[in-house]
Design a protein around this motif. Sequence first.
Motif, mmCIF file in Angstrom:
data_model
loop_
_atom_site.group_PDB
_atom_site.id
_atom_site.type_symbol
_atom_site.label_atom_id
_atom_site.label_comp_id
_atom_site.label_asym_id
_atom_site.label_seq_id
_atom_site.Cartn_x
_atom_site.Cartn_y
_atom_site.Cartn_z
ATOM 1 N N GLY A 97 -29.180 25.081 24.996
ATOM 2 C CA GLY A 97 -29.433 24.461 24.833
ATOM 3 C C GLY A 97 -28.390 23.405 23.746
ATOM 4 O O GLY A 97 -28.996 23.104 22.639
ATOM 5 N N GLY A 98 -27.378 23.293 24.288
ATOM 6 C CA GLY A 98 -26.005 22.683 23.646
ATOM 7 C C GLY A 98 -25.106 21.590 23.567
ATOM 8 O O GLY A 98 -26.226 21.494 24.356
ATOM 9 N N THR A 99 -24.993 21.570 23.196
ATOM 10 C CA THR A 99 -24.717 19.697 23.489
ATOM 11 C C THR A 99 -23.534 19.322 23.509
ATOM 12 O O THR A 99 -22.374 19.837 22.831
ATOM 13 C CB THR A 99 -24.585 19.084 21.425
ATOM 14 N N ALA A 100 -22.939 18.829 24.438
ATOM 15 C CA ALA A 100 -21.409 18.541 25.414
ATOM 16 C C ALA A 100 -21.452 17.498 24.071
ATOM 17 O O ALA A 100 -21.890 16.597 23.898
ATOM 18 C CB ALA A 100 -21.352 18.216 26.619
ATOM 19 N N MET A 101 -19.699 17.341 22.721
ATOM 20 C CA MET A 101 -19.309 16.875 22.485
ATOM 21 C C MET A 101 -18.056 15.646 22.954
ATOM 22 O O MET A 101 -17.848 14.539 22.656
ATOM 23 C CB MET A 101 -18.918 17.073 20.915
ATOM 24 N N MET A 102 -17.469 16.386 24.089
ATOM 25 C CA MET A 102 -16.375 16.238 24.759
ATOM 26 C C MET A 102 -16.445 17.113 26.098
ATOM 27 O O MET A 102 -16.104 17.875 25.693
ATOM 28 C CB MET A 102 -15.194 16.113 23.856
ATOM 29 N N GLY A 103 -15.547 15.984 27.144
ATOM 30 C CA GLY A 103 -14.335 16.831 28.188
ATOM 31 C C GLY A 103 -16.586 17.135 28.949
ATOM 32 O O GLY A 103 -18.121 16.403 28.926
ATOM 33 N N PRO A 104 -16.076 17.917 30.212
ATOM 34 C CA PRO A 104 -14.880 18.962 30.408
ATOM 35 C C PRO A 104 -13.568 17.226 30.635
ATOM 36 O O PRO A 104 -13.602 16.706 31.000
ATOM 37 C CB PRO A 104 -15.145 19.675 31.742
ATOM 38 N N MET A 105 -12.607 17.625 30.230
ATOM 39 C CA MET A 105 -11.758 16.468 31.423
ATOM 40 C C MET A 105 -9.608 16.749 31.525
ATOM 41 O O MET A 105 -9.776 18.244 30.659
ATOM 42 C CB MET A 105 -11.044 15.687 29.640
ATOM 43 N N ASP A 106 -9.510 16.739 32.285
ATOM 44 C CA ASP A 106 -7.974 17.150 31.959
ATOM 45 C C ASP A 106 -6.609 17.406 31.032
ATOM 46 O O ASP A 106 -7.125 15.505 30.149
ATOM 47 C CB ASP A 106 -7.067 16.577 32.979
ATOM 48 N N VAL A 107 -6.656 17.632 30.730
ATOM 49 C CA VAL A 107 -4.931 17.668 29.600
ATOM 50 C C VAL A 107 -3.973 17.287 30.495
ATOM 51 O O VAL A 107 -2.961 18.808 30.711
ATOM 52 C CB VAL A 107 -4.874 18.702 28.244
ATOM 53 N N MET A 108 -3.738 16.596 31.046
ATOM 54 C CA MET A 108 -2.393 16.871 32.177
ATOM 55 C C MET A 108 -2.388 17.555 32.473
ATOM 56 O O MET A 108 -3.060 18.177 33.116
ATOM 57 C CB MET A 108 -0.936 16.863 31.232
ATOM 58 N N ASP A 109 -1.200 18.995 33.236
ATOM 59 C CA ASP A 109 -1.375 20.044 33.708
ATOM 60 C C ASP A 109 -1.778 20.754 33.141
ATOM 61 O O ASP A 109 -1.596 22.629 33.169
ATOM 62 C CB ASP A 109 -0.226 19.848 34.579
ATOM 63 N N LEU A 110 -1.578 20.721 31.528
ATOM 64 C CA LEU A 110 -1.606 22.012 30.683
ATOM 65 C C LEU A 110 -3.397 23.082 30.809
ATOM 66 O O LEU A 110 -2.784 24.475 30.797
ATOM 67 C CB LEU A 110 -1.523 21.801 29.309
ATOM 68 N N GLY A 111 -4.187 22.264 31.311
ATOM 69 C CA GLY A 111 -5.122 23.209 31.875
ATOM 70 C C GLY A 111 -6.954 21.813 31.477
ATOM 71 O O GLY A 111 -6.565 20.714 31.151
ATOM 72 N N ARG A 112 -7.389 22.093 31.316
ATOM 73 C CA ARG A 112 -9.089 21.258 30.791
ATOM 74 C C ARG A 112 -9.832 21.550 29.810
ATOM 75 O O ARG A 112 -9.910 23.695 29.541
ATOM 76 C CB ARG A 112 -9.748 21.722 32.380
ATOM 77 N N MET A 113 -10.449 20.696 28.649
ATOM 78 C CA MET A 113 -11.046 21.774 27.666
ATOM 79 C C MET A 113 -12.639 20.463 27.747
ATOM 80 O O MET A 113 -12.580 19.877 28.769
ATOM 81 C CB MET A 113 -10.528 20.815 26.560
ATOM 82 N N ALA A 114 -13.062 20.891 26.742
ATOM 83 C CA ALA A 114 -14.141 20.496 26.299
ATOM 84 C C ALA A 114 -14.262 21.116 25.119
ATOM 85 O O ALA A 114 -13.781 21.978 24.740
ATOM 86 C CB ALA A 114 -15.140 20.799 27.431
#
Length: 262
Positions: A97-114
């Motif tokens: 029931g959640g909503t994805a507002m952004m991502g998942p996406m890579d942040v260079m080699d730092l990690g992945r965010m959403a």
Amino acid sequence: MNGPYKPGTPCWIDLMVPDQQAALDFYRDLFGWQGEIGPAEQGGYAVCTLKGKPVAGIMKAMNPDGTVPDPLPPTVWTTYLATDNIDGTVKSAIDAGGTAMMGPMDVMDLGRMAVLADPTGAVVGLWQAGTFDGAGIVNEHGALTWNELVTADMTAASAFYSSVLPVTTTPSEMPGAEGYIEFQVDGRAVGGIMDLSQLPPDVPPHWQPYFHVDSVDDIQAAAVRAGGSVLAPAFDMAAGRMAVLADPQGGAFSVITATASE
């Protein structure tokens, strides 16, 4: 902190503001953070440090193409929860029931965010660590010490987060904290859930960061001198002495001198 955070644990916070430099100056003077506007290819994102360790991010509110949003989004702190499978967590969140507002996406080699909105309307980030684990110092003066979900439906929120991350929710056993719910990872409290009805009616559901400080009253006075505001004046409660403040651009945060171990 050394090494990655356990999934479900708050691991990072960042602030999006209209005037990035003003925010960097405010938090430098208040907490002793060091930070500067980052390179353009990283959107100017600033990683603030304390004692040489990362503690928080501050970024300018802008559209993906670099233009200024109109209207400007509210100035808010975002809490990021650690995950070791961000794609799976986002899918589970949507199914729950959640909503994805952004991502998942890579942040260079730092990690992945959403970034998600939970079913009760609170916005929360997710972080899957690459070379960057998150906050490198916590529970010290000027550093993050607690993250709290404020929501109108504590039962729905508990069910949602428990279904998408390896967290459990349990009523707090701390005297004077009746009705408060703890987020736990492996039996250790890592955050909390508070009833939104205890706040003014215009406050939306949100995640609130708490910073540990040596003197709540001194920090409250310093924030006011620097143009910030007091949302809840310093008071004593079950876990210690705390205050709820806002920076000059409206970003709300809490400060606490804890007297009880978490």
